[in-house]
Design an enzyme around this catalytic site. Structure first.
Site, PDB file in Angstrom:
ATOM      1  N   GLN A 137       2.054 -28.993 -21.733  1.00  0.00           N
ATOM      2  CA  GLN A 137       0.664 -29.460 -21.729  1.00  0.00           C
ATOM      3  C   GLN A 137       0.152 -29.801 -23.127  1.00  0.00           C
ATOM      4  O   GLN A 137      -0.852 -30.485 -23.270  1.00  0.00           O
ATOM      5  CB  GLN A 137      -0.263 -28.421 -21.083  1.00  0.00           C
ATOM      6  CG  GLN A 137      -0.009 -28.244 -19.589  1.00  0.00           C
ATOM      7  CD  GLN A 137      -0.961 -27.248 -18.984  1.00  0.00           C
ATOM      8  OE1 GLN A 137      -0.740 -26.041 -19.066  1.00  0.00           O
ATOM      9  NE2 GLN A 137      -2.052 -27.734 -18.387  1.00  0.00           N
ATOM     10  N   GLU A 142       2.307 -22.154 -13.938  1.00  0.00           N
ATOM     11  CA  GLU A 142       2.805 -22.414 -15.299  1.00  0.00           C
ATOM     12  C   GLU A 142       4.298 -22.723 -15.300  1.00  0.00           C
ATOM     13  O   GLU A 142       4.745 -23.632 -16.011  1.00  0.00           O
ATOM     14  CB  GLU A 142       2.521 -21.229 -16.230  1.00  0.00           C
ATOM     15  CG  GLU A 142       1.053 -20.845 -16.388  1.00  0.00           C
ATOM     16  CD  GLU A 142       0.108 -21.998 -16.598  1.00  0.00           C
ATOM     17  OE1 GLU A 142       0.530 -23.045 -17.126  1.00  0.00           O
ATOM     18  OE2 GLU A 142      -1.055 -21.888 -16.191  1.00  0.00           O
TER      19      GLU A 142
HETATM   20  O1  GNR Z   1      -7.198 -22.456 -16.017  1.00  0.00           O
HETATM   21  C1  GNR Z   1      -6.511 -22.605 -14.997  1.00  0.00           C
HETATM   22  N1  GNR Z   1      -6.965 -22.113 -13.833  1.00  0.00           N
HETATM   23  C2  GNR Z   1      -6.196 -22.031 -12.687  1.00  0.00           C
HETATM   24  C3  GNR Z   1      -6.832 -21.746 -11.488  1.00  0.00           C
HETATM   25  C4  GNR Z   1      -6.120 -21.625 -10.334  1.00  0.00           C
HETATM   26  C5  GNR Z   1      -4.756 -21.791 -10.353  1.00  0.00           C
HETATM   27  C6  GNR Z   1      -4.096 -22.090 -11.518  1.00  0.00           C
HETATM   28  C7  GNR Z   1      -4.810 -22.202 -12.691  1.00  0.00           C
HETATM   29  S1  GNR Z   1      -3.975 -22.546 -14.167  1.00  0.00           S
HETATM   30  C8  GNR Z   1      -5.243 -23.365 -15.060  1.00  0.00           C
HETATM   31  C9  GNR Z   1      -4.795 -23.652 -16.474  1.00  0.00           C
HETATM   32  C10 GNR Z   1      -3.617 -24.604 -16.448  1.00  0.00           C
HETATM   33  O2  GNR Z   1      -3.713 -25.767 -16.205  1.00  0.00           O
HETATM   34  N2  GNR Z   1      -2.453 -24.098 -16.681  1.00  0.00           N
HETATM   35  O3  GNR Z   1      -1.356 -24.876 -16.628  1.00  0.00           O
HETATM   36 NI    NI Z   2      -1.864 -26.496 -15.255  1.00  0.00          NI
END
Ligand code: GNR
Ligand code: NI
Length: 179
Positions: A50, A137
């Protein structure tokens, strides 16, 4: 250092990331930048792709209550070594797909093996929002986004929207508003 977060669509978000050979000072510095970037966003997780880095590194902290102690976790080369039969559906979002939310069904609990910030192998059993986040992730490390779980029509609509958002942002950066 806070790093800029890539917005979908971007070829760097579609690539399979490479394992890190070892957790050295450079990897630790990257983990720290990623945590800083994640808290600033704010988000509950962030994967190296990312920020344009094709390495298998993720960070997370699913404590959202400001009253509670933060619980930063950094993982290198994370692997799901066990997933529950039981699934849960949770509404997901992504810092690389701003303001879009959709339900995704995944195993409710997972066991993850990884190298921690000290380079030691660790295993963690995760459930609830932690299990959702770590799977989201690890998907990023395999070039997968949560919208890949949606139907092609819905995914295409979101991609079109993101292309428009990127165009608008590029334009705004080119022509900053008069101060
Ligand atoms: O901040 C994030 N919130 C989230 C909410 C529900 C399921 C997954 C996430 S991950 C996300 C941050 C992100 O994009 N991580 O890759
Ligand atoms: Ni994400």
């Amino acid at each position: 250092m806070i790093r800029p977060i890539l917005i979908h669509p971007d070829p760097r978000l579609k690539k399979v990331a490479e394992p890190v050979p070892a957790v050295d000072d450079a990897v630790r510095a990257l983990m720290d930048d990623m945590l800083e970037t994640m808290y600033d966003a704010p988000g509950i997780g962030l994967a190296a792709p990312q920020i344009g880095i094709g390495r298998r590194i993720i960070v997370l902290d699913c404590i959202r209550d400001a009253e509670e102690e933060p619980q930063p976790v950094a993982m290198a080369n994370p692997e799901i070594v066990w997933a529950s039969e039981e699934t849960h559906t949770h509404e997901e979002g992504c810092l690389s797909i701003p303001d879009i939310y959709a339900d995704v069904t995944r195993p409710a609990e997972v066991k993850v093996r990884f190298l921690n910030r000290d380079g030691a192998e660790e295993e963690r059993h995760m459930e609830g929002i932690w299990a959702v986040c770590v799977q989201h992730e690890i998907d990023h490390l395999d070039g997968k986004l949560f919208i890949d779980y949606l139907g092609p029509m819905r995914r295409q609509m979101i991609t079109t929207k993101m292309k428009k958002l990127k165009r608008e942002r590029a334009k705004a950066a080119e022509k900053p508003a008069a101060e």
